[in-house]
Write an enzyme that holds these catalytic residues in place. Structure first.
Site, PDB file in Angstrom:
ATOM      1  N   PRO A  10       0.801  -1.225   0.000  1.00  0.00           N
ATOM      2  CA  PRO A  10       0.000   0.000   0.000  1.00  0.00           C
ATOM      3  C   PRO A  10       0.833   1.274   0.000  1.00  0.00           C
ATOM      4  O   PRO A  10       1.878   1.351   0.642  1.00  0.00           O
ATOM      5  CB  PRO A  10      -0.826  -0.115   1.283  1.00  0.00           C
ATOM      6  CG  PRO A  10      -0.097  -1.070   2.143  1.00  0.00           C
ATOM      7  CD  PRO A  10       0.595  -2.013   1.218  1.00  0.00           C
ATOM      8  N   ASN A  11       0.344   2.228  -0.749  1.00  0.00           N
ATOM      9  CA  ASN A  11       0.870   3.582  -0.859  1.00  0.00           C
ATOM     10  C   ASN A  11       2.180   3.690  -1.637  1.00  0.00           C
ATOM     11  O   ASN A  11       2.646   4.800  -1.882  1.00  0.00           O
ATOM     12  CB  ASN A  11       1.024   4.240   0.522  1.00  0.00           C
ATOM     13  CG  ASN A  11      -0.300   4.312   1.241  1.00  0.00           C
ATOM     14  OD1 ASN A  11      -1.289   4.770   0.687  1.00  0.00           O
ATOM     15  ND2 ASN A  11      -0.336   3.816   2.470  1.00  0.00           N
ATOM     16  N   ARG A  18       4.729  11.163  -2.059  1.00  0.00           N
ATOM     17  CA  ARG A  18       4.384  11.005  -0.636  1.00  0.00           C
ATOM     18  C   ARG A  18       5.640  11.044   0.227  1.00  0.00           C
ATOM     19  O   ARG A  18       6.547  10.244   0.047  1.00  0.00           O
ATOM     20  CB  ARG A  18       3.671   9.663  -0.449  1.00  0.00           C
ATOM     21  CG  ARG A  18       3.340   9.334   0.975  1.00  0.00           C
ATOM     22  CD  ARG A  18       2.651   7.955   1.048  1.00  0.00           C
ATOM     23  NE  ARG A  18       2.509   7.547   2.419  1.00  0.00           N
ATOM     24  CZ  ARG A  18       3.184   6.540   2.964  1.00  0.00           C
ATOM     25  NH1 ARG A  18       4.020   5.828   2.261  1.00  0.00           N
ATOM     26  NH2 ARG A  18       2.991   6.236   4.228  1.00  0.00           N
ATOM     27  N   TYR A  23      10.850   8.809   1.957  1.00  0.00           N
ATOM     28  CA  TYR A  23      10.887   7.761   0.940  1.00  0.00           C
ATOM     29  C   TYR A  23      11.635   8.153  -0.329  1.00  0.00           C
ATOM     30  O   TYR A  23      11.766   7.333  -1.241  1.00  0.00           O
ATOM     31  CB  TYR A  23       9.447   7.339   0.590  1.00  0.00           C
ATOM     32  CG  TYR A  23       8.693   6.827   1.796  1.00  0.00           C
ATOM     33  CD1 TYR A  23       9.038   5.615   2.390  1.00  0.00           C
ATOM     34  CD2 TYR A  23       7.659   7.562   2.360  1.00  0.00           C
ATOM     35  CE1 TYR A  23       8.365   5.146   3.507  1.00  0.00           C
ATOM     36  CE2 TYR A  23       6.965   7.100   3.477  1.00  0.00           C
ATOM     37  CZ  TYR A  23       7.330   5.892   4.040  1.00  0.00           C
ATOM     38  OH  TYR A  23       6.663   5.427   5.149  1.00  0.00           O
ATOM     39  N   ASN A  73       8.022  -5.614  -0.483  1.00  0.00           N
ATOM     40  CA  ASN A  73       7.938  -4.354   0.248  1.00  0.00           C
ATOM     41  C   ASN A  73       6.463  -4.219   0.602  1.00  0.00           C
ATOM     42  O   ASN A  73       5.664  -3.718  -0.184  1.00  0.00           O
ATOM     43  CB  ASN A  73       8.413  -3.175  -0.595  1.00  0.00           C
ATOM     44  CG  ASN A  73       8.412  -1.876   0.178  1.00  0.00           C
ATOM     45  OD1 ASN A  73       7.797  -1.776   1.240  1.00  0.00           O
ATOM     46  ND2 ASN A  73       9.090  -0.871  -0.359  1.00  0.00           N
ATOM     47  N   ALA A  76       3.040  -0.657   5.114  1.00  0.00           N
ATOM     48  CA  ALA A  76       2.476  -0.721   6.464  1.00  0.00           C
ATOM     49  C   ALA A  76       1.948  -2.109   6.822  1.00  0.00           C
ATOM     50  O   ALA A  76       1.863  -2.448   8.009  1.00  0.00           O
ATOM     51  CB  ALA A  76       1.363   0.312   6.611  1.00  0.00           C
ATOM     52  N   HIS A  79       3.704  -4.459   9.437  1.00  0.00           N
ATOM     53  CA  HIS A  79       3.526  -4.341  10.874  1.00  0.00           C
ATOM     54  C   HIS A  79       2.159  -4.821  11.350  1.00  0.00           C
ATOM     55  O   HIS A  79       1.877  -4.778  12.550  1.00  0.00           O
ATOM     56  CB  HIS A  79       3.737  -2.881  11.290  1.00  0.00           C
ATOM     57  CG  HIS A  79       4.863  -2.231  10.561  1.00  0.00           C
ATOM     58  ND1 HIS A  79       6.179  -2.600  10.751  1.00  0.00           N
ATOM     59  CD2 HIS A  79       4.875  -1.274   9.593  1.00  0.00           C
ATOM     60  CE1 HIS A  79       6.946  -1.879   9.938  1.00  0.00           C
ATOM     61  NE2 HIS A  79       6.181  -1.080   9.228  1.00  0.00           N
ATOM     62  N   ASP A  86       1.282 -15.636   6.833  1.00  0.00           N
ATOM     63  CA  ASP A  86       0.793 -16.992   6.572  1.00  0.00           C
ATOM     64  C   ASP A  86       0.903 -17.362   5.095  1.00  0.00           C
ATOM     65  O   ASP A  86       1.229 -18.506   4.760  1.00  0.00           O
ATOM     66  CB  ASP A  86      -0.657 -17.132   7.035  1.00  0.00           C
ATOM     67  CG  ASP A  86      -0.806 -17.190   8.553  1.00  0.00           C
ATOM     68  OD1 ASP A  86       0.218 -17.352   9.263  1.00  0.00           O
ATOM     69  OD2 ASP A  86      -1.944 -17.067   9.026  1.00  0.00           O
ATOM     70  N   GLU A  97      12.451  -9.411   2.700  1.00  0.00           N
ATOM     71  CA  GLU A  97      11.647  -8.285   3.155  1.00  0.00           C
ATOM     72  C   GLU A  97      12.418  -6.997   2.850  1.00  0.00           C
ATOM     73  O   GLU A  97      13.594  -6.881   3.168  1.00  0.00           O
ATOM     74  CB  GLU A  97      11.404  -8.401   4.661  1.00  0.00           C
ATOM     75  CG  GLU A  97      10.634  -7.248   5.245  1.00  0.00           C
ATOM     76  CD  GLU A  97      10.461  -7.342   6.758  1.00  0.00           C
ATOM     77  OE1 GLU A  97      10.010  -6.342   7.329  1.00  0.00           O
ATOM     78  OE2 GLU A  97      10.780  -8.392   7.358  1.00  0.00           O
ATOM     79  N   HIS A  99      12.401  -2.574   2.701  1.00  0.00           N
ATOM     80  CA  HIS A  99      11.843  -1.273   3.087  1.00  0.00           C
ATOM     81  C   HIS A  99      12.762  -0.179   2.577  1.00  0.00           C
ATOM     82  O   HIS A  99      13.984  -0.290   2.681  1.00  0.00           O
ATOM     83  CB  HIS A  99      11.703  -1.155   4.607  1.00  0.00           C
ATOM     84  CG  HIS A  99      10.837  -2.209   5.183  1.00  0.00           C
ATOM     85  ND1 HIS A  99       9.459  -2.140   5.108  1.00  0.00           N
ATOM     86  CD2 HIS A  99      11.135  -3.373   5.799  1.00  0.00           C
ATOM     87  CE1 HIS A  99       8.962  -3.219   5.674  1.00  0.00           C
ATOM     88  NE2 HIS A  99       9.950  -3.993   6.086  1.00  0.00           N
ATOM     89  N   LEU A 100      12.185   0.893   2.066  1.00  0.00           N
ATOM     90  CA  LEU A 100      12.960   2.035   1.613  1.00  0.00           C
ATOM     91  C   LEU A 100      13.633   2.748   2.789  1.00  0.00           C
ATOM     92  O   LEU A 100      14.797   3.131   2.714  1.00  0.00           O
ATOM     93  CB  LEU A 100      12.065   3.019   0.856  1.00  0.00           C
ATOM     94  CG  LEU A 100      11.498   2.491  -0.464  1.00  0.00           C
ATOM     95  CD1 LEU A 100      10.311   3.324  -0.903  1.00  0.00           C
ATOM     96  CD2 LEU A 100      12.567   2.467  -1.531  1.00  0.00           C
ATOM     97  N   SER A 101      12.877   2.943   3.869  1.00  0.00           N
ATOM     98  CA  SER A 101      13.406   3.633   5.048  1.00  0.00           C
ATOM     99  C   SER A 101      13.909   2.597   6.056  1.00  0.00           C
ATOM    100  O   SER A 101      13.601   1.409   5.963  1.00  0.00           O
ATOM    101  CB  SER A 101      12.319   4.498   5.681  1.00  0.00           C
ATOM    102  OG  SER A 101      11.286   3.686   6.214  1.00  0.00           O
ATOM    103  N   ARG A 106      12.648   4.415  13.073  1.00  0.00           N
ATOM    104  CA  ARG A 106      11.410   5.190  12.990  1.00  0.00           C
ATOM    105  C   ARG A 106      10.519   4.924  14.206  1.00  0.00           C
ATOM    106  O   ARG A 106      10.999   4.431  15.223  1.00  0.00           O
ATOM    107  CB  ARG A 106      10.702   4.867  11.672  1.00  0.00           C
ATOM    108  CG  ARG A 106      11.550   5.329  10.461  1.00  0.00           C
ATOM    109  CD  ARG A 106      10.860   5.184   9.161  1.00  0.00           C
ATOM    110  NE  ARG A 106       9.657   6.016   9.120  1.00  0.00           N
ATOM    111  CZ  ARG A 106       8.701   5.863   8.222  1.00  0.00           C
ATOM    112  NH1 ARG A 106       8.794   4.941   7.286  1.00  0.00           N
ATOM    113  NH2 ARG A 106       7.634   6.636   8.238  1.00  0.00           N
ATOM    114  N   ARG A 110       6.688   0.610  14.045  1.00  0.00           N
ATOM    115  CA  ARG A 110       7.294   0.085  12.815  1.00  0.00           C
ATOM    116  C   ARG A 110       8.409  -0.928  13.090  1.00  0.00           C
ATOM    117  O   ARG A 110       8.925  -1.545  12.171  1.00  0.00           O
ATOM    118  CB  ARG A 110       7.837   1.227  11.957  1.00  0.00           C
ATOM    119  CG  ARG A 110       6.766   2.145  11.426  1.00  0.00           C
ATOM    120  CD  ARG A 110       7.354   3.185  10.486  1.00  0.00           C
ATOM    121  NE  ARG A 110       6.440   4.273  10.254  1.00  0.00           N
ATOM    122  CZ  ARG A 110       5.473   4.287   9.336  1.00  0.00           C
ATOM    123  NH1 ARG A 110       5.287   3.234   8.569  1.00  0.00           N
ATOM    124  NH2 ARG A 110       4.700   5.338   9.206  1.00  0.00           N
TER     125      ARG A 110
END
Length: 147
Positions: A10-11, A18, A23, A73, A76, A79, A86, A97, A99-101, A106, A110
Site C-alpha cells: 500500500p501507498n 508522498r 521515501y 515491500n 504498512a 507491521h 501466513d 523483506e 523497506h525504503l526507510s 522510525r 514500525r
C-alpha cells in the site's frame, strides 16, 4: 534462469510524491525500470503493486510454481498482516523483506515485522537502491540453494 517476483504494498504507488523526505523522490515506475534493467541476463522479473492486502496474498499464492523467490515491500502491512505472513509460509518460497526507510530508526510501531519470521532476510534504509540489493541477495541465495 530464475524468476523473481517483486511485490509492492500500500501507498507505494505514491512514491516520489508522498513524504519524499522519508521515501525519496524516485517513483515506483523509476524503480521498476531500474529493476528490469538489472534483471537482464540474470533473471526473469515480475513487478507488481497493490494497495489491497487480499490481492497481495493472492499474488503470493500464485507465485508458487511460477517464481523462484519473492521480494516484498509490504509497506504498512509489514507491521499488521498475519495474512501476508501466513501466505509466505504456505508457498515455501524464499522471501526478502524490503523497506525504503530504516524501519528500526522510525516510530516504535514500525519495529515489529510480521514478515521477518518467514523471510530469509531484511533490507531496509537504502532507499530505492534497496531493490537492487534485494535482487542480488535473493539471486545469491538461490544460487547457493542450487549448490
Amino acid at each position: 534462469m530464475p524468476s523473481l517476483l517483486i511485490l509492492n504494498g500500500p501507498n507505494l504507488n505514491l512514491l516520489g510524491q508522498r513524504q519524499p523526505e522519508v521515501y525519496g523522490k524516485t517513483t515506483l515506475e523509476d524503480i521498476r525500470s531500474r529493476c528490469m534493467a538489472h534483471a537482464e541476463g540474470k533473471c526473469a522479473l515480475a513487478f507488481e503493486q497493490s494497495n489491497h492486502e487480499g490481492t497481495l496474498v493472492d499474488m503470493i499464492h500464485a507465485a508458487k510454481g511460477t517464481h523462484d523467490g519473492i521480494i516484498l515491500n509490504a509497506g504498512a502491512y509489514t507491521h499488521t498482516s498475519i495474512a501476508l505472513m501466513d501466505a509466505i509460509a504456505s508457498v515455501e518460497l524464499p522471501v526478502v523483506e524490503l523497506h525504503l526507510s530504516n524501519i528500526h530508526a522510525r516510530e516504535v510501531f514500525r519495529h515489529k515485522s510480521y514478515i521477518a519470521p518467514v523471510a530469509i532476510g531484511q533490507i531496509c534504509g537504502f532507499g530505492a537502491a534497496g531493490y537492487i540489493l534485494s535482487m542480488d541477495a535473493l539471486l545469491g541465495h538461490l544460487r547457493t540453494e542450487d549448490g
